[in-house]
Design an enzyme around this catalytic site. Structure first.
Site, mmCIF file in Angstrom:
data_model
loop_
_atom_site.group_PDB
_atom_site.id
_atom_site.type_symbol
_atom_site.label_atom_id
_atom_site.label_comp_id
_atom_site.label_asym_id
_atom_site.label_seq_id
_atom_site.Cartn_x
_atom_site.Cartn_y
_atom_site.Cartn_z
ATOM 1 N N TRP A 142 0.857 -1.201 0.000
ATOM 2 C CA TRP A 142 0.000 0.000 0.000
ATOM 3 C C TRP A 142 0.883 1.237 0.000
ATOM 4 C CZ3 TRP A 142 -4.749 -0.397 -1.419
ATOM 5 C CH2 TRP A 142 -5.625 0.687 -1.279
ATOM 6 N N ASP A 198 0.606 10.891 -0.202
ATOM 7 C CA ASP A 198 -0.365 11.980 -0.082
ATOM 8 C C ASP A 198 -1.729 11.426 0.334
ATOM 9 O OD1 ASP A 198 -0.865 10.666 -2.545
ATOM 10 O OD2 ASP A 198 -1.790 12.453 -3.368
ATOM 11 N N GLU A 201 -3.153 8.734 -1.570
ATOM 12 C CA GLU A 201 -2.438 7.455 -1.404
ATOM 13 C C GLU A 201 -1.664 7.035 -2.639
ATOM 14 O OE1 GLU A 201 -6.294 5.170 -0.205
ATOM 15 O OE2 GLU A 201 -4.930 5.073 1.479
ATOM 16 N N GLU A 202 -1.214 7.986 -3.415
ATOM 17 C CA GLU A 202 -0.625 7.624 -4.697
ATOM 18 C C GLU A 202 0.847 7.952 -4.857
ATOM 19 O OE1 GLU A 202 -4.631 7.798 -7.430
ATOM 20 O OE2 GLU A 202 -3.443 9.622 -7.192
ATOM 21 N N GLU A 419 -18.535 7.855 -3.673
ATOM 22 C CA GLU A 419 -17.263 8.558 -3.704
ATOM 23 C C GLU A 419 -17.202 9.550 -4.875
ATOM 24 O OE1 GLU A 419 -13.526 6.644 -5.225
ATOM 25 O OE2 GLU A 419 -12.952 6.741 -3.109
HETATM 26 C C1 NOJ Z 1 -6.624 3.227 -4.154
HETATM 27 C C2 NOJ Z 1 -6.489 4.564 -3.509
HETATM 28 O O1 NOJ Z 1 -7.287 4.602 -2.377
HETATM 29 C C3 NOJ Z 1 -6.863 5.659 -4.456
HETATM 30 O O2 NOJ Z 1 -6.737 6.909 -3.870
HETATM 31 C C4 NOJ Z 1 -5.980 5.557 -5.646
HETATM 32 O O3 NOJ Z 1 -6.293 6.579 -6.562
HETATM 33 C C5 NOJ Z 1 -6.111 4.203 -6.274
HETATM 34 N N1 NOJ Z 1 -5.814 3.167 -5.318
HETATM 35 C C6 NOJ Z 1 -5.217 4.065 -7.491
HETATM 36 O O4 NOJ Z 1 -3.859 4.275 -7.116
HETATM 37 C C1 NOJ Z 2 -9.261 6.777 -1.658
HETATM 38 C C2 NOJ Z 2 -8.967 8.183 -1.306
HETATM 39 O O1 NOJ Z 2 -8.040 8.675 -2.253
HETATM 40 C C3 NOJ Z 2 -8.388 8.265 0.078
HETATM 41 O O2 NOJ Z 2 -8.185 9.627 0.405
HETATM 42 C C4 NOJ Z 2 -9.320 7.638 1.078
HETATM 43 O O3 NOJ Z 2 -8.741 7.671 2.344
HETATM 44 C C5 NOJ Z 2 -9.631 6.214 0.687
HETATM 45 N N1 NOJ Z 2 -10.051 6.131 -0.680
HETATM 46 C C6 NOJ Z 2 -10.740 5.618 1.560
HETATM 47 O O4 NOJ Z 2 -11.915 6.355 1.427
#
Ligand code: NOJ
Ligand code: NOJ
Length: 553
Positions: A142, A198, A201-202, A419
């Site tokens: 992750w 960030d 999460e990327e 979302e």
């Molecule tokens: C899951 C993450 O929660 C999301 O923010 C991200 O854009 C996707 N993976 C793709 O990297």
């Molecule tokens: C993806 C989002 O990018 C992230 O900010 C969030 O924490 C997770 N999904 C879970 O909602």
């Protein structure tokens, strides 16, 4: 820091009703009141033990288990959700939340001690973003660590702790809450200067949202620590350092380079979320902390909003002063890259907070930095200038009215809060019932100045037309907007004949709007005679009264 309790109470006490252009006020009122209570109910349903399988106080991100699987608990989502619940508890809106809040805090304390792929409690584990809903570690690969997480968690807990201190409950605060807060505070103080993933999460990079939240957390920690007799020197020093670093995200581009990792432009709703979550009503329009009404944040908002205009089909054909659908950042490809509810709502929330600050300061300052933002609110034939505009002035009332109208347009008028929503059709997409989306809806709708009827977004137009009529005939106005019956002649507005052959009518019409209209003559039997083409056109001003004097043609 943070809201004074009185301001908060007033804020939550406001009864809310918004209107958007294409939805009638009554539709929107009822949507909002049902959506508001539904949001709270659905939000609470996503917390254990209400949600089956989730440990007490665990917030699931969404009940969705496939495409995407969000049945985990994220520290960020969970802390932002509990910040809302804690605000509701401490402001007196919902006193029943206390046991749930204590459960959440107890669970967070457990999670702090769960060793995970980021480390253990003293080697970096506090930066872990995501856990299983039974309070064990998530061990797949992750984007970790995410250093905004401890900052969000400690800010929510301190809000609760400050309230308890004000009610004289020092023991629980010192013995139970302080040790939890201190772990997170030390983590932030030690690691704010290292990169992490960030909030999306990327990318592993410096990120404005993360830094802004860390700054807020260190400030809150410093004053809270002082209040309970701790030595706060280190946090204070680091808070000053973080604030200094925060300045480096804003550049001569006129916007915040929120996150340029992975080759992104840096324009990112990350910055708007930072601005609303670090709003401090006592800080006015301070630009070093990027307050919602600061010139830098408004300039950034304008650039960010515009970056989504060309990339989503649902934004095409919108005027410059209308609301747009807002995503995370324009290069986003997750689920094809779509607008998100929580980022769209965040834009409305920033505007509301800015309005709240203006009304406290009783003025609006337009600087060379914020001029493009303010100009974008106005129609093309109105030119704004730099300066300070006191409440009561024409510029002040026009701008605040336009901002309120924009906020109403940013309020979704239907839809479950998933979302994302589709960039072409607007239909909900990705994770359903996203807990964070519900939380965003609640904070947006409970913002101060989430004002109701659009009366203050109106100006007065005094119409007159010189028109002769035969017995039984009357003169009416009909035109292109709802207030002028949308060209429906059966609902056209009757003019007053007391100055015959001059027919008159005064109407309150929306400000800064291009309106087409015509006069018509109607017989007693309903026969309609139209004025000749083309349609008449008026451009309403930002405030005040204007005359529109015509001769029948
Ligand atoms: C899951 C993450 O929660 C999301 O923010 C991200 O854009 C996707 N993976 C793709 O990297
Ligand atoms: C993806 C989002 O990018 C992230 O900010 C969030 O924490 C997770 N999904 C879970 O909602």
């Amino acid at each position: 820091m943070l809201l004074t309790e009185t301001l908060k109470a007033a804020w939550y006490a406001l009864n809310v009703a918004l209107a958007v252009s294409s939805v009638t006020i009554d539709d929107l009122d009822s949507f909002i009141s049902s959506q508001r209570s539904a949001s709270k109910e659905l939000l609470l349903a996503n917390i254990g033990p209400n949600f089956p399988g989730a440990a007490p106080g665990v917030v699931i991100a969404s009940p969705s288990t496939v495409n995407p699987n969000y049945l985990y608990t994220w520290i960020r989502d969970s802390s932002l959700v509990f910040q809302v619940l804690i605000d509701q508890y401490t402001s007196g809106v919902d006193k029943s939340l206390r046991p749930l809040i204590e459960q959440w805090i107890a669970t967070q304390s457990k999670l702090q001690h769960v060793s995970n792929p980021s480390g253990n409690i003293s080697t970096g584990g506090l930066g872990e973003p995501k856990f299983m809903i039974n309070v064990t570690a998530f061990t797949d690969s992750w984007g970790r660590p995410q250093n905004d997480c401890p900052a969000e968690r400690l800010s929510a807990i301190i809000t609760f702790a400050n309230y308890l201190l004000s009610t004289g409950n020092k023991t629980y605060v010192k013995e139970t809450l302080w040790p939890i807060v201190k772990l997170d505070l030390d983590y932030v103080a030690q690691r704010w200067n290292t990169t992490s993933f960030d909030l999306w999460e990327e990318v592993n990079s410096a990120s404005f949202f993360t830094t802004a939240y860390q700054h807020k957390a260190l400030r809150m920690g410093t004053s809270f620590g002082k209040a309970i007799g701790q030595n706060v020197d280190d946090w204070q020093t680091q808070a000053d350092n973080v604030l200094c670093f925060l300045q480096s995200f804003y550049t001569s581009t006129g916007y915040i380079l929120s996150n340029t990792g992975g080759g992104r432009s840096g324009l990112d709703a990350n910055s708007v979320l930072a601005s609303i979550h670090t709003w401090d009503p006592e800080a006015g329009c301070d630009s070093t902390t990027f307050q919602p009404c600061s010139d830098k944040s408004l300039s950034n908002l304008h650039a960010l909003v515009e970056s989504f205009r060309p990339i989503y089909a649902i934004n095409s054909g919108k005027a410059e002063n209308e609301a747009l659908a807002i995503g995370r950042y324009k290069e986003d490809v997750y689920f094809g890259g779509n607008p998100w509810y929580l980022t769209t709502l965040a834009v409305a929330e920033q505007l509301y907070y800015a309005l709240a600050s203006y009304s406290v300061q009783k003025k609006i300052a337009i600087t060379s930095i914020s001029l493009p933002f303010f100009q974008s609110l106005a129609p093309p034939n109105v030119t704004l200038t730099q300066g300070s505009f006191a409440s009561g002035s024409k510029v002040y009332s026009s701008i605040t009215a336009a901002m309120k109208r924009l906020c109403r347009w940013y309020t979704p008028s239907n839809g479950s809060l998933s979302e994302q929503y589709d960039k072409n059709s607007g239909t909900p997409l990705s994770a359903v019932d996203l807990t964070w989306s519900f939380a965003s809806f609640i904070t947006m709708i409970e913002s101060p100045f989430t004002v109701s009827r659009p009366s203050d977004a109106d100006c007065q137009v005094d119409f007159s037309v010189n028109a002769t009529t035969v017995f039984g005939q009357n003169v009416y106005i009909v035109g292109s907007i709802p207030a002028l019956a949308n060209w429906d002649t059966s609902k056209a507005l009757l003019m007053d004949s007391s100055k015959y052959p001059i027919w008159t009518l005064s109407l309150n019409l929306p400000i800064w709007t291009s309106i087409e209209f015509k006069h018509i003559r109607k017989d007693t039997d309903g026969t309609v005679e139209w004025e000749s083409d083309p349609n008449r056109l008026i451009q309403t001003p930002g405030s005040g009264t204007v005359n529109e004097d015509d001769v029948w043609r």
